[in-house]
Design a protein around this motif. Structure first.
Motif, PDB file in Angstrom:
ATOM      1  N   GLU A   1       7.248  -1.953  28.484  1.00  0.00           N
ATOM      2  CA  GLU A   1       8.388  -2.487  29.235  1.00  0.00           C
ATOM      3  C   GLU A   1       7.943  -3.092  30.570  1.00  0.00           C
ATOM      4  OE1 GLU A   1      11.554  -2.437  28.084  1.00  0.00           O
ATOM      5  OE2 GLU A   1      10.909  -1.487  26.220  1.00  0.00           O
ATOM      6  N   ASN A   2       6.625  -3.239  30.756  1.00  0.00           N
ATOM      7  CA  ASN A   2       6.050  -3.788  31.995  1.00  0.00           C
ATOM      8  C   ASN A   2       6.422  -2.959  33.230  1.00  0.00           C
ATOM      9  OD1 ASN A   2       4.758  -6.058  30.760  1.00  0.00           O
ATOM     10  ND2 ASN A   2       6.779  -7.010  30.563  1.00  0.00           N
TER      11      ASN A   2
ATOM     12  N   ARG B   1      -3.396  -1.082  27.572  1.00  0.00           N
ATOM     13  CA  ARG B   1      -1.971  -1.063  27.893  1.00  0.00           C
ATOM     14  C   ARG B   1      -1.350   0.323  27.731  1.00  0.00           C
ATOM     15  NH1 ARG B   1       0.888  -4.425  30.604  1.00  0.00           N
ATOM     16  NH2 ARG B   1       2.642  -4.398  29.177  1.00  0.00           N
ATOM     17  N   ALA B   2      -2.126   1.291  27.270  1.00  0.00           N
ATOM     18  CA  ALA B   2      -1.607   2.651  27.128  1.00  0.00           C
ATOM     19  C   ALA B   2      -2.114   3.575  28.224  1.00  0.00           C
ATOM     20  CB  ALA B   2      -1.982   3.210  25.764  1.00  0.00           C
ATOM     21  N   SER B   3      -2.724   2.992  29.259  1.00  0.00           N
ATOM     22  CA  SER B   3      -3.255   3.788  30.376  1.00  0.00           C
ATOM     23  C   SER B   3      -2.326   3.701  31.581  1.00  0.00           C
ATOM     24  CB  SER B   3      -4.644   3.286  30.782  1.00  0.00           C
ATOM     25  OG  SER B   3      -5.580   3.520  29.766  1.00  0.00           O
ATOM     26  N   PRO B   4      -2.217   4.773  32.368  1.00  0.00           N
ATOM     27  CA  PRO B   4      -1.392   4.726  33.582  1.00  0.00           C
ATOM     28  C   PRO B   4      -2.029   3.820  34.627  1.00  0.00           C
ATOM     29  CG  PRO B   4      -2.633   6.775  33.496  1.00  0.00           C
ATOM     30  CD  PRO B   4      -2.862   6.086  32.180  1.00  0.00           C
ATOM     31  N   ASP B   5      -1.209   3.289  35.519  1.00  0.00           N
ATOM     32  CA  ASP B   5      -1.727   2.424  36.578  1.00  0.00           C
ATOM     33  C   ASP B   5      -2.440   3.230  37.662  1.00  0.00           C
ATOM     34  OD1 ASP B   5      -0.541  -0.414  35.981  1.00  0.00           O
ATOM     35  OD2 ASP B   5       1.078   1.003  35.618  1.00  0.00           O
ATOM     36  N   LYS B   6      -1.963   4.436  37.884  1.00  0.00           N
ATOM     37  CA  LYS B   6      -2.573   5.282  38.911  1.00  0.00           C
ATOM     38  C   LYS B   6      -2.416   6.741  38.497  1.00  0.00           C
ATOM     39  CE  LYS B   6      -1.972   3.920  43.132  1.00  0.00           C
ATOM     40  NZ  LYS B   6      -1.361   3.654  44.468  1.00  0.00           N
ATOM     41  N   VAL B   7      -3.463   7.539  38.720  1.00  0.00           N
ATOM     42  CA  VAL B   7      -3.433   8.951  38.357  1.00  0.00           C
ATOM     43  C   VAL B   7      -3.725   9.798  39.592  1.00  0.00           C
ATOM     44  CG1 VAL B   7      -4.398  10.766  36.902  1.00  0.00           C
ATOM     45  CG2 VAL B   7      -4.247   8.424  36.019  1.00  0.00           C
ATOM     46  N   TYR B   8      -2.884  10.814  39.807  1.00  0.00           N
ATOM     47  CA  TYR B   8      -3.118  11.800  40.862  1.00  0.00           C
ATOM     48  C   TYR B   8      -3.551  13.107  40.203  1.00  0.00           C
ATOM     49  CZ  TYR B   8      -0.877   8.849  44.408  1.00  0.00           C
ATOM     50  OH  TYR B   8      -0.566   7.827  45.279  1.00  0.00           O
TER      51      TYR B   8
END
Length: 438
Positions: free
Chosen positions: A147-148, A169-176
């Motif tokens: 869904e962008n 495209r199945a990876s998060p943009d940022k990980v904490y």
């Protein structure tokens, strides 16, 4: 109007039909090889139902007279009987009553407009979280990225698929990689300012954090919307007293259960139910702090353990020996509700699911038992207002059709991954899409 012979026909007990008055989709039983050509209907007749698979006509209704007809079997003895309400409509017409006005729910237009979402992951390695919910989080990320939507993930466990940056495209943009605690999540919300938060993909840990953030008005402060099932509904399923009241309102019964906040109160509740009883810690992971008590001495000992991890304990009726049955249910904002899968524990109630084998689909239920529990699942989930996916668990007497509801998990459960693999239906992926208003 004219009819035509269909290429294959619609046959079977799993045919989806859309009510064109409400856009709700019902599962129906059918056995026909011809269909009415909607284009040839007289001007005072309109299509009433539409087959969601091939878009063929499944029902017609007169625009001014009390006449209607359907192509499927609302009365099918083998089930499902989701459209049995049509007989009530027919009886009302015979009595001269005006047809009930059927209107669309305004909620269907309340579509989440989000560009950045905070996904609360599954937490560190312990029973009830971690890898057991990695599948759910991974599927949620995939659905959001389609869904962008920018995905911010908090998950301290590096040994999970969802934290990987090599899945395109199945990876998060940022990980904490930080502990899943309310104060930590609040700091991330303050920094990232997400439009929405998803707490239903990380097990009990994520739910508890979501409830705390909501109660402390952190989500309101930062205008961060809870996607999917509301926190009020989650609390209704987690708090035994509220849950019991909600079930009584729809004439369904919970396994006899009381909550207590002290050992003395727990002893009083156990005496009310009668020994033996099951002692459980409320808001706990994977049965943590639970055990059976045959007398008051054992009860007090068990309560000390439970109160060490929770400020509330649950005293439940002993149902050992009954069958333990689960249904995985999804519901959207238009009130479409589907039972994707049902499962049966190999062992009876009394053996924790984590120590047992779960079989999908169930093997020992009669057709009548299966559909009774299915109808109850849909009834309960609709009354609670769950959006997305949930899991409902039953205890079923093997010597009768008596049953009671054990609990409802208003989130993806450990069983959800099994159900997804067994059926090929990606529950977490679909639940995420539904949480966005699809």
């Amino acid at each position: 109007a004219s009819t035509y012979k269909m290429k294959y026909g619609n046959r079977g007990m799993n045919q989806p039909c859309i009510d064109l008055r409400t856009s709700k989709c019902y599962i129906t039983s059918q056995n026909h090889g011809f269909a009415v050509d909607s284009k040839t209907l007289p001007i005072d007749w309109k299509p009433l139902f539409l087959n969601a698979n091939d878009l063929s006509n499944e029902g017609i209704i007169h625009t001014s007279k009390p006449f209607f007809s359907v192509q499927f079997h609302p009365e099918a003895f083998g089930g499902p009987q989701d459209t049995a309400f049509l007989f009530r409509n027919f009886a009302d017409m015979l009595r001269g009553h005006n047809p009930e006005k059927v209107l669309l729910d305004p909620q269907i237009y309340d579509k989440a407009n989000v560009r950045k979402v905070l996904l609360v992951g599954s937490g560190g390695l312990s029973i009830g979280q971690a890898g057991e919910f990695d599948y759910s989080g991974s599927q949620a990320i995939k659905a959001l990225k389609e869904e962008n939507i920018e995905v911010i993930l908090i998950n301290p466990n590096i040994a999970t698929v969802q934290t990987s940056k090599k899945l395109g495209r199945a990876s998060p943009d940022k990980v904490y990689f930080l502990p899943i605690r309310a104060n930590v999540v609040e700091d991330i919300i303050a920094k990232e300012r997400p439009d929405g938060i998803i707490v239903s993909m990380g097990g009990q840990t994520a739910l508890n954090v979501g409830i705390e953030l909501w109660r402390n008005k952190v989500l309101e402060k930062y205008n961060c919307r809870v996607l999917g099932t509301s926190i009020e509904t989650i609390i209704a399923t987690e708090d035994r007293e509220i849950f019991s009241q909600r079930l009584k309102a729809i004439n369904e019964k919970l396994a006899l259960s009381y909550s207590a906040t002290s050992v003395d109160e727990a002893a009083a509740m156990a005496a009310k139910i009668g020994y033996p009883v099951l002692v459980r810690a409320a808001f706990a992971l994977g049965g943590l702090g639970s055990g059976f008590a045959d007398d008051e001495a054992k009860l007090r000992e068990q309560c000390e353990k439970a109160f060490a991890i929770s400020d509330q304990v649950l005293i439940d009726q002993d149902l050992r020996g009954w069958k333990e049955i689960e249904y995985e249910v999804v519901r959207d904002s238009r009130d479409n509700c589907v039972t994707v899968c049902n499962m049966e524990n190999f062992d009876p109630v009394g053996v924790h699911t984590g120590d047992s084998i779960v079989v999908a689909p169930s093997q020992t239920l009669s057709n009548r038992e299966y559909f009774n529990l299915r109808d109850t699942s849909i009834k309960v989930i609709r009354s609670l207002g769950i959006i997305g996916e949930c899991n409902i668990q039953y205890a079923l007497d093997p010597n009768s059709e008596e049953y009671c509801i054990i609990e409802v998990n208003a989130r993806l459960s450990r069983s959800s991954a099994l159900a997804s693999k067994a059926t090929g239906y990606p529950l977490a992926y679909v639940a995420t899409k539904l949480s966005l208003g699809h």
